[in-house]
Design a protein around this motif. Structure first.
Motif, mmCIF file in Angstrom:
data_model
loop_
_atom_site.group_PDB
_atom_site.id
_atom_site.type_symbol
_atom_site.label_atom_id
_atom_site.label_comp_id
_atom_site.label_asym_id
_atom_site.label_seq_id
_atom_site.Cartn_x
_atom_site.Cartn_y
_atom_site.Cartn_z
ATOM 1 N N UNK A 138 -17.782 -8.577 6.078
ATOM 2 C CA UNK A 138 -18.944 -8.463 5.200
ATOM 3 C C UNK A 138 -20.066 -7.672 5.869
ATOM 4 N N UNK A 139 -19.653 -6.563 6.501
ATOM 5 C CA UNK A 139 -20.577 -5.663 7.184
ATOM 6 C C UNK A 139 -20.573 -4.344 6.414
ATOM 7 N N UNK A 140 -21.733 -3.745 6.269
ATOM 8 C CA UNK A 140 -21.820 -2.467 5.568
ATOM 9 C C UNK A 140 -20.980 -1.416 6.286
ATOM 10 N N UNK A 141 -20.245 -0.641 5.526
ATOM 11 C CA UNK A 141 -19.416 0.420 6.089
ATOM 12 C C UNK A 141 -20.326 1.609 6.419
ATOM 13 N N UNK A 142 -20.371 2.019 7.682
ATOM 14 C CA UNK A 142 -21.224 3.162 8.050
ATOM 15 C C UNK A 142 -20.871 4.418 7.262
ATOM 16 N N UNK A 146 -20.815 7.444 8.108
ATOM 17 C CA UNK A 146 -20.029 8.451 8.818
ATOM 18 C C UNK A 146 -18.529 8.136 8.862
ATOM 19 N N UNK A 147 -18.136 6.931 8.461
ATOM 20 C CA UNK A 147 -16.704 6.612 8.431
ATOM 21 C C UNK A 147 -16.031 7.449 7.367
ATOM 22 N N UNK A 148 -14.927 8.069 7.713
ATOM 23 C CA UNK A 148 -14.213 8.925 6.774
ATOM 24 C C UNK A 148 -13.218 8.152 5.925
ATOM 25 N N UNK A 149 -12.766 6.993 6.408
ATOM 26 C CA UNK A 149 -11.771 6.210 5.675
ATOM 27 C C UNK A 149 -12.402 5.362 4.587
ATOM 28 N N UNK A 150 -11.535 4.618 3.909
ATOM 29 C CA UNK A 150 -11.961 3.736 2.829
ATOM 30 C C UNK A 150 -11.411 2.347 3.097
ATOM 31 N N UNK A 151 -12.078 1.346 2.580
ATOM 32 C CA UNK A 151 -11.572 -0.016 2.729
ATOM 33 C C UNK A 151 -10.322 -0.177 1.872
ATOM 34 N N UNK A 152 -9.345 -0.858 2.405
ATOM 35 C CA UNK A 152 -8.103 -1.114 1.694
ATOM 36 C C UNK A 152 -8.195 -2.344 0.799
ATOM 37 N N UNK A 153 -9.345 -2.986 0.805
ATOM 38 C CA UNK A 153 -9.552 -4.185 -0.012
ATOM 39 C C UNK A 153 -10.241 -3.794 -1.305
ATOM 40 N N UNK A 194 0.844 -1.188 0.000
ATOM 41 C CA UNK A 194 0.000 0.000 0.000
ATOM 42 C C UNK A 194 0.883 1.242 0.000
ATOM 43 N N UNK A 195 0.616 2.137 -0.907
ATOM 44 C CA UNK A 195 1.417 3.362 -1.009
ATOM 45 C C UNK A 195 0.887 4.454 -0.089
ATOM 46 N N UNK A 196 -0.395 4.501 0.092
ATOM 47 C CA UNK A 196 -0.930 5.509 1.011
ATOM 48 C C UNK A 196 -2.175 4.942 1.674
ATOM 49 N N UNK A 197 -2.194 5.086 2.964
ATOM 50 C CA UNK A 197 -3.349 4.679 3.755
ATOM 51 C C UNK A 197 -3.320 5.498 5.027
ATOM 52 N N UNK A 198 -4.478 5.546 5.689
ATOM 53 C CA UNK A 198 -4.580 6.293 6.936
ATOM 54 C C UNK A 198 -5.203 5.398 7.993
ATOM 55 N N UNK A 199 -5.017 5.737 9.240
ATOM 56 C CA UNK A 199 -5.641 4.959 10.307
ATOM 57 C C UNK A 199 -7.156 4.902 10.127
ATOM 58 N N UNK A 200 -7.723 5.949 9.536
ATOM 59 C CA UNK A 200 -9.162 5.981 9.293
ATOM 60 C C UNK A 200 -9.615 4.864 8.345
ATOM 61 N N UNK A 201 -8.679 4.255 7.616
ATOM 62 C CA UNK A 201 -9.009 3.192 6.669
ATOM 63 C C UNK A 201 -9.132 1.814 7.328
#
Length: 99
Positions: free
Chosen positions: A86-90, A92-99, A69-76
């Motif tokens: 396999x749970x819906x991402x809320x 309000x989460x600011x990050x993104x899935x790394x998958x 991974x070249x860039x990721x944040x704790x929010x991810x």
């Protein structure tokens, strides 16, 4: 920091992680990261990558082998765990899935 006790704890933790990793099943997902960065006795220099960057290791069937991974944040991390479970991402989460 870096005392005999500190280094013994690091070795113990590494041994535990190796045992856990060795017990993984093909369907398992494994995410390992540090709680924070730092160097010497400092953890707060936002201009020093040792303070601002932490190791992240992911393995399992959902993570492509050898991908860096070249860039990721704790929010991810939370959205990534949601994807693993396999749970819906809320919304309000600011990050993104790394998958």
């Amino acid at each position: 920091w870096m005392s005999e006790e500190y280094l013994a704890a690091v070795r113990f933790t590494a041994d535990c992680m190796a045992r856990l990793y060795g017990a993984l099943q093909p369907e398992d997902q494994f995410i390992l990261l540090s709680d924070h960065g730092g160097h010497d006795f400092d953890h707060f220099d936002e201009n020093d990558p040792r303070d601002m960057e932490i190791p992240l290791f992911c393995t399992g069937s959902l993570f492509p082998a050898g991908k860096q991974l070249k860039s990721w944040r704790l929010l991810d991390i939370a959205p990534t765990v949601c994807t693993c479970l396999d749970v819906e991402i809320p919304l309000q989460y600011e990050g993104r899935s790394l998958i």
